[in-house]
Each structure stands twice: as C-alpha cells, then as structure tokens.
Write an enzyme that holds these catalytic residues in place. Sequence first.
Site, PDB file in Angstrom:
ATOM      1  N   ARG A 222       0.918   0.627   5.713  1.00  0.00           N
ATOM      2  CA  ARG A 222       2.289   0.971   5.322  1.00  0.00           C
ATOM      3  C   ARG A 222       2.806  -0.088   4.357  1.00  0.00           C
ATOM      4  O   ARG A 222       2.407  -1.267   4.429  1.00  0.00           O
ATOM      5  CB  ARG A 222       3.215   1.030   6.556  1.00  0.00           C
ATOM      6  CG  ARG A 222       3.016   2.259   7.413  1.00  0.00           C
ATOM      7  CD  ARG A 222       3.537   3.527   6.736  1.00  0.00           C
ATOM      8  NE  ARG A 222       3.400   4.719   7.556  1.00  0.00           N
ATOM      9  CZ  ARG A 222       2.411   5.606   7.451  1.00  0.00           C
ATOM     10  NH1 ARG A 222       1.437   5.440   6.574  1.00  0.00           N
ATOM     11  NH2 ARG A 222       2.391   6.695   8.215  1.00  0.00           N
ATOM     12  N   HIS A 270       0.223   7.090  -2.108  1.00  0.00           N
ATOM     13  CA  HIS A 270       0.138   7.429  -0.677  1.00  0.00           C
ATOM     14  C   HIS A 270      -0.713   8.684  -0.458  1.00  0.00           C
ATOM     15  O   HIS A 270      -0.272   9.653   0.146  1.00  0.00           O
ATOM     16  CB  HIS A 270       1.553   7.614  -0.082  1.00  0.00           C
ATOM     17  CG  HIS A 270       1.562   7.499   1.423  1.00  0.00           C
ATOM     18  ND1 HIS A 270       2.635   7.004   2.135  1.00  0.00           N
ATOM     19  CD2 HIS A 270       0.632   7.824   2.362  1.00  0.00           C
ATOM     20  CE1 HIS A 270       2.376   7.027   3.422  1.00  0.00           C
ATOM     21  NE2 HIS A 270       1.144   7.532   3.588  1.00  0.00           N
TER      22      HIS A 270
END
Length: 307
Positions: A222, A270
Amino acid sequence: MAILILLNQVDPTLLESKLKQFDDCPEVRIYPDCGNKDDIECVIVWKHDEGVLNDFPNLKLIASYGAGVENILSDPSLPEGVPITRFVDDTLSDQMAEFVLAAILNHRLHLTYYREQQAASHWRPMDFLTGKNVTILGLGELGSTTAKLLDVNGYSVSGWSRSEKNIDNVKSYYGDDQLNASVAGADIVVCLLPLTPTTKHVLNADLFAAMKKGAFLINVGRGDHLKEDDLMNALSSEHLSGALLDVFATEPLPTDHPFWRHPKIHVTPHISSPTDKGRVARQILDNYNRIKSGADPLNQVDPKRSY
Ligand code: NDP
C-alpha cells in the site's frame, strides 16, 4: 433479503452482473440505492465512507472487495459483532507473484532502459544485474506464493513476517527485531505487507539505511507503507538504485507528483494483482450462504491485529 454493493473507484455494475450469474444470488442493490435498509444482510465494500455501514440493522457480513481491509478497519464506527471477510484467492496470489517476477526481470535485464534507448535509436547493450537475493516483507497469501515462484526461478529468497515461517528454501525473519537483518543482504526488497498501524511507513530512512547500497525497492503493498521523502532522499544519494511503485498514498497519483517524472522510479497504476470479479462474487456468495446456514465465513479478518 439483499446484498448491497458499495464500491468507490470501481465500477459496481461489473460486479453486479457477475453476482447475478449465480442461481443462489439474492437481490443485489447498488449504493446509494439501498431500498429498505432492513433488507441488507451483506455489504461488499471498497473505500466506503465512514459511518455508512451502521445504517443496516440486519447486517450479517461485511465483505471486502479486495485482499486489503485497511479502509474498512479505519472506520471508527463499524457495526459491532459483524464479521469482516477479505478476498483470498489463488489467482490473486499467482498474479501478484507473476507481477513481482516481471518487475524483477525488468529491473535486472534493463528492459525499460532499452525502450528508452530505442526512442533515441541508441544501440547500447548492458550486462544483466547479477544480484538475485530478494527479501519479501510479508509472507502471507501473496508473499508466500511470490517467494515460491522466485525460488523456482533461481532467486535466493528471504521473508519477514510477524510469526516464524517454514517455507522450503525461504529464510524466515520475524518480529520487529529482525526487520533490518531481513533486508541487509537483499538486492531487491518487495513490500507485500497489509497496511496496519504498525506497518505504516515501514519503508522509511531507517530501513533504507539497513539495505545495501544499490538495492532496488518494489512496493506492491500500500502507498502508506512508504515514506515518500525518505525514498526520494535514498535515490538522490544513490543508496538505492531505483524503485517500482504500484501503490500510492494518493490514488490516482496526482499529475504533478514528482514520482511521475523521476528517472529512477517506475510507476504502475495499482495493477499488480486486480480482483477477478467473478471469483470474488462466488467467494462472497459462499460466505453469505455459510452465515445463513449458521457456519462461520471463511477468510475472516481479525480486527485486533488489523489484518
Ligand atoms: P496476508 O494477511 O495473507 O499476509 C500478511 C503478511 O504480513 C503475513 O505474513 C503477516 O505476518 C505479515 N505482517 C503483518 N503485520 C506485520 C508486522 N507488523 N510485522 C511483520 N509482518 C507482518 O495478506 P495478503 O498476502 O493476502 O495481502 C498482503 C497485502 O497486499 C494486502 O493487505 C494489500 O495491501 C496488498 N495487495 C496489493 C494488491 C495490488 O494490486 N497492489 C492486490 C492485493 C493485495 P504473519 O504471517 O506472521 O501473520
């Protein structure tokens, strides 16, 4: 009785159509069109707004659309006693392992560099980078699958987790005391941790100082695992040779962010392991059915440990 889809930054209609392909699917509603809120027994969530999950008095299951649950657990007003599940799936793990292997090969074989050289019609061969020591921070579902794929591809793999692991050919480091030792010999460090209060900013100046000069960083966990300024400093001082970043503190990455134009940073949006909508739909329906029959759902999150 109904399932509610509550997804931010993901098109809910694609998941809706996958859910409805299954005969055992109850009525599906898409937030904010909840209908009678008493009907909602399961909510599928991704980046929901704080407090909204308290609106459903008969809620029996909060199902994360993805593997990560930090956006669910950061909501201080979650309904008490409702189980939270996350997506755990072989395909998800395999995709991540493949992405990390590709990122490592791209780095070691200079493939991006040759694409840039091609644009300038330059013929400039370079030797492969020989360093094949990889440390994976996080040896859970994704990290352990990635470790195994790297091992069979001839990499020397170490991993760091909370508890000790026993994976063939993978050296296990565990606990805060062993974090720096886990990265000390690595040519490449991969972050596959969940984002929790204790792992936030784990990729910081202290960790970079513990890594050897010239090491390469891959962050597929993350964005908030990384202290961005610390990475910029480690790259300017040439202590780290480069980084591939798939996840960011702010997504989409703002157009004026310095990472976009940094010559040593490779940005991907992502995409290292996207959720397969058909597979997550089936897994959530299975868990919903388990709850309806009085069984515990699979892949439950432990809110006390934050993952
Ligand atoms: P798991 O929960 O299966 O594994 C987490 C691992 O991290 C475990 O090995 C755990 O240790 C370790 N860990 C957690 N906290 C600590 C800590 N404080 N110190 C040391 N180790 C710690 O998660 P997954 O493998 O399924 O997923 C990992 C993350 O990957 C997700 O949370 C998500 O953020 C990210 N992800 C990114 C995607 C992308 O497209 N970029 C796609 C999917 C996921 P232990 O085994 O001892 O419990």
